[in-house]
Write an enzyme that holds these catalytic residues in place. Structure first.
Site, PDB file in Angstrom:
ATOM      1  N   ASP A 215      -0.197  -9.159   4.365  1.00  0.00           N
ATOM      2  CA  ASP A 215      -0.016  -7.899   5.027  1.00  0.00           C
ATOM      3  C   ASP A 215      -0.140  -8.108   6.480  1.00  0.00           C
ATOM      4  O   ASP A 215      -0.080  -9.197   7.086  1.00  0.00           O
ATOM      5  CB  ASP A 215      -0.862  -6.880   4.274  1.00  0.00           C
ATOM      6  CG  ASP A 215      -0.499  -5.765   4.531  1.00  0.00           C
ATOM      7  OD1 ASP A 215      -0.485  -5.043   5.660  1.00  0.00           O
ATOM      8  OD2 ASP A 215      -0.122  -4.766   3.282  1.00  0.00           O
ATOM      9  N   HIS A 252      -3.433  -1.459   7.898  1.00  0.00           N
ATOM     10  CA  HIS A 252      -2.677  -1.426   6.777  1.00  0.00           C
ATOM     11  C   HIS A 252      -3.199  -2.303   5.860  1.00  0.00           C
ATOM     12  O   HIS A 252      -3.583  -2.082   4.684  1.00  0.00           O
ATOM     13  CB  HIS A 252      -1.463  -1.561   7.101  1.00  0.00           C
ATOM     14  CG  HIS A 252      -0.399  -1.193   5.772  1.00  0.00           C
ATOM     15  ND1 HIS A 252      -0.047  -2.289   4.961  1.00  0.00           N
ATOM     16  CD2 HIS A 252       0.353  -0.255   5.341  1.00  0.00           C
ATOM     17  CE1 HIS A 252       0.869  -1.993   4.146  1.00  0.00           C
ATOM     18  NE2 HIS A 252       0.935  -0.686   4.089  1.00  0.00           N
ATOM     19  N   SER A 438       2.666   1.375  -0.650  1.00  0.00           N
ATOM     20  CA  SER A 438       1.719   0.558  -0.045  1.00  0.00           C
ATOM     21  C   SER A 438       0.624   0.812  -0.561  1.00  0.00           C
ATOM     22  O   SER A 438      -0.164  -0.058  -0.896  1.00  0.00           O
ATOM     23  CB  SER A 438       1.602   0.703   1.560  1.00  0.00           C
ATOM     24  OG  SER A 438       2.521  -0.210   1.963  1.00  0.00           O
TER      25      SER A 438
END
Ligand SMILES: *[C@@H]1O[C@H](CO)[C@@H](O)[C@H](O)[C@H]1NC(C)=O
Ligand SMILES: *[C@@H]1O[C@H](CO)[C@@H](O)[C@H](O)[C@H]1NC(C)=O
Ligand SMILES: *[C@@H]1O[C@H](CO)[C@@H](O)[C@H](O)[C@H]1NC(C)=O
Ligand SMILES: *[C@@H]1O[C@H](CO)[C@@H](O)[C@H](O)[C@H]1NC(C)=O
Ligand SMILES: *[C@@H]1O[C@H](CO)[C@@H](O)[C@H](O)[C@H]1NC(C)=O
Length: 495
Positions: A215, A252, A438
Site C-alpha cells: 500500500d 490509506h 479498500s
C-alpha cells in the site's frame, strides 16, 4: 543449457545486424567484445516504462539470462541506469525504461513462447482519499486506551479463550456475529462510525502471523500498533523521491493496516504488520513497483518459513486495483497487467494467503485486475474455487452491498467497507473514517491471520483457507445484491 546456447547464438546474430529505427539508417554496431560498448550516435531518446517476463525451463531455471539481455542491448542504445527492477523470485524478468527501438530488437531475439512484454500501468487504492492530508488528527487520543476486556464467554470448539472488546468498530462486531447488528434506523449516521460495538474473538488473535500491507506505507509509530508494525520495503522510485520517502503520505496504508491488526480497530490484534510501500501520497503505484514489493514479500516469506519455527504464516492485504476506464464502464472490457497478476499468483502458490479489494466501480469484479484472479472455474458440472486468492466486496452496517462495490462471481466474500474507523497519519493517535472495498479487504486479511493463529493446518494451504473463509461466512443476510452469480456471503470469524 541447450536452449540457452541457441539463444546466445541468436543474440550474437541480432547484434551484428544493422539496426534501423524510426525509418533512419544507422551503421551496424560492433559485436560485443566485452569492452565498454560505444553507443551509436542518434539513438532514440524516447523511453517507455515496460515490464518484461521470460520463461523458465521445466526445472525452474531461467531460459533467458536477464543480465545477458541487458548487456546485449547496450550497443543498441539501452542505458543500464534505466533498469528499475530485476525479478528472480516471482518471475524471471525485469522492468526498465526502454525505447521502442530496443523493444523491437529484444522481441526479435527472444524465444517465441512464454515471453510477456507489457507497458507499466498505474494501480490505484480503492478508497477516495481525504483531501486534507496529511494534517489529520481528527480524533486525538482515541484508540490509545486498553480496549480489551477480560473473557466473558465460554469457549466454543477450536477456541481457547474468548475475549470481548466493548469499544470496537461496527465492522469488528459484524464479523464476530452471524446476524445483522440490531441497528436503530433513526440513529444518526455517524453512530456507525463510533466505537461503541462489541468484538468477540479468540485470544490467539493472529499471534505469530505476518500481515503484509501492500500500500502507501504505514504510520508505524501509531500507538494502536503497539510496536507490532514495521517497514520492510519501499519501492526505489518512492524512496528516492524527496516528497515521498518511506512514510505513509496518504494515510490509506495506515488505515488498512489498522483494520487488519491494530489494538483498537483491528481483527488480528497480535499479528505482526509489515509495510510494503509501493504507492505514493496520491494513492497510485506502478505495476512494476508493486511486482517488486511482492517479490520482496515472497523472499521474506521463504526466509521466515526457513528460519523461524514459531512462524505461523503470511497474509498479503492488497487494497488496490486497475480501474476499467469510465467510458468502458458499461462494456465488458477487462483491465489487466498479466505480469503483475502472475507475480501475485506465484506468491499465492507458495503459500502466501492473498486478499484483494474487489474495486469501487460498481461493476463486475471479474473485469478488474487483480480482483478477477479469484474467479470461479466451471469444471463441467459445478463452480470450483480453484483460483485461490480471496477477493472482497464492501457492505454497510445494514448489510447492504455498498453501491460502489464491485460484485459478481469473482467476489469471494463481502466484509464491512462503509463508515470504517481506523488508524491514520498525522500523529501517534490519529484516526479517520473511510469507505471503500479498500476497507473491506483488510477485515478479511485480518480474519485470515486470525484463523492462522488458531489453526496451523492451513498454514500455507491457500485453497483450504479460502474454503474456510467461505464456509464460515454468514449466508442469506445481504441486500442490494442484484447479480445472480454473486456469492452473497459475509465474512464471519465463527465464534
Ligand atoms: C543514462 O541515463 C542516465 C540517467 O537518465 C543519464 O544520466 C546518463 O547520461 C545516460 N547515459 C548515457 C550513456 O546515455
Ligand atoms: C496521544 O494520546 C496519549 C494518551 O492519551 C497522550 O499522552 C499523547 O500526548 C497523545 N499524543 C498526541 C500527539 O496527541
Ligand atoms: C454490546 O454488548 C453489551 C453487553 O452484552 C450490550 O448491552 C450491547 O447492546 C452490545 N452492543 C451492541 C451494539 O450490540
Ligand atoms: C533472505 O535471507 C537471505 C539470507 O539467507 C538474505 O540475504 C536476504 O536478504 C533475505 N531476504 C529477505 C527479503 O528478507
Ligand atoms: C466439480 O466441482 C464440484 C464442486 O467442488 C465437485 O463436487 C465435482 O466433483 C467436480 N466435478 C468434476 C468433473 O471435477
Amino acid at each position: 543449457m541447450q536452449l540457452f546456447a541457441i539463444f546466445s547464438t541468436l543474440l550474437l546474430s541480432v547484434a551484428a545486424l544493422p539496426a534501423p529505427h524510426n525509418g533512419e539508417y544507422h551503421p551496424p554496431t560492433q559485436p560485443d567484445t566485452g569492452a565498454t560498448p560505444t553507443l551509436p550516435s542518434g539513438h532514440p531518446t524516447k523511453y517507455t516504462p515496460y515490464l518484461f517476463r521470460f520463461p523458465r525451463a521445466k526445472d525452474g531455471s531461467p531460459v533467458v539470462n536477464t543480465e545477458d539481455i541487458l548487456t546485449s542491448l547496450q550497443p543498441h542504445g539501452f542505458n543500464k541506469s534505466h533498469l528499475h527492477h530485476k525479478f528472480t523470485a516471482t518471475m524471471n524478468g525485469f522492468s526498465a525504461d526502454m525505447s521502442e527501438h530496443c523493444v523491437k530488437i529484444l522481441k526479435g531475439m527472444l524465444p517465441p513462447s512464454g515471453v510477456i512484454i507489457e507497458p507499466i500501468v498505474t494501480y490505484k487504492v480503492q478508497a477516495p482519499l481525504p483531501t486534507n492530508t496529511p494534517q489529520l488528527a481528527d480524533t486525538p487520543n482515541f484508540g490509545s486506551a486498553n480496549p480489551v476486556s477480560k473473557p466473558v464467554q465460554p469457549p466454543a470448539p477450536g477456541i481457547t479463550r474468548l475475549q470481548t472488546q466493548s469499544d470496537a468498530t461496527w465492522g469488528l462486531q459484524r464479523i464476530s456475529q452471524k446476524q445483522m447488528i440490531p441497528v436503530d434506523f433513526n440513529a444518526s449516521p455517524s453512530r456507525a462510525a463510533s466505537p461503541v460495538f462489541n468484538y468477540t474473538f479468540d485470544e490467539s488473535a493472529g499471534e505469530g502471523v505476518d500481515i503484509y500491507i501492500i500500500d502507501t506505507g504505514i504510520n508505524i509509530y501509531h500507538k494502536s500498533f503497539g510496536g507490532r508494525a514495521d517497514r520492510v520495503y519501499t519501492a526505489e522510485s518512492l524512496k528516492n523521491d524527496p516528497k515521498e520517502g518511506v512514510v505513509d503520505r496518504a494515510g490509506h496504508g495506515t488505515h488498512c493496516a489498522g483494520t487488519t491488526g491494530s489494538r483498537a480497530f483491528g481483527v488480528a490484534k497480535k499479528a505482526k504488520i509489515h509495510a510494503i510501500k509501493v504507492m505514493g501520497g496520491e494513492g497510485g503505484g506502478l505495476s512494476s513497483d508493486i511486482a517488486a514489493g511482492i517479490e520482496f514479500m515472497l523472499e521474506r516469506h521463504r526466509n521466515r518459513t526457513r528460519d523461524d519455527p514459531n512462524f505461523k504464516g503470511s497474509v498479503a492485504s492488497m487494497s488496490f486495483g486497475l480501474d476499467v476506464p469510465d467510458e468502458e464502464r458499461d462494456g465488458d472490457s477487462v483491465s489487466t497487467s498479466p505480469i503483475l497478476e502472475r507475480a501475485i499468483m506465484k506468491a499465492n502458490a507458495e503459500g502466501i494467503h492473498t486478499v484483494i479489494a474487489a474495486g469501487n466501480q460498481g461493476i463486475d469484479a471479474c473485469r478488474v485486475s487483480p480482483g478477477f484472479l479469484s474467479r470461479k472455474v466451471y469444471n463441467g458440472s459445478d463452480f470450483e474455487y480453484l483460483a485461490s486468492v480471496i477477493t472482497v466486496g464492501a457492505t454497510d452496517i445494514y448489510d447492504n452491498r455498498a453501491d460502489f462495490s464491485n460484485h459478481g462471481p469473482c467476489i469471494t466474500t463481502y466484509a464491512p467497507g462503509v463508515a470504517v474507523l481506523s488508524t491514520f497519519v498525522g500523529n501517534e493517535n490519529s484516526t479517520k473514517v473511510l469507505q471503500g472495498t479498500s476497507m473491506a479487504a483488510p477485515h478479511v486479511a485480518g480474519l485470515v491471520a486470525y484463523f492462522l493463529g488458531q489453526d496451523q493446518s492451513l498454514k500455507t494451504d491457500v485453497i483450504g483457507m479460502k474454503k474456510k473463509v467461505m464456509n464460515t461466512a454468514g449466508k442469506g443476510f445481504l441486500h442490494n445484491i442484484k447479480d445472480e452469480m454473486d456469492t452473497k456471503i459475509l465474512a464471519f470469524n465463527g465464534v
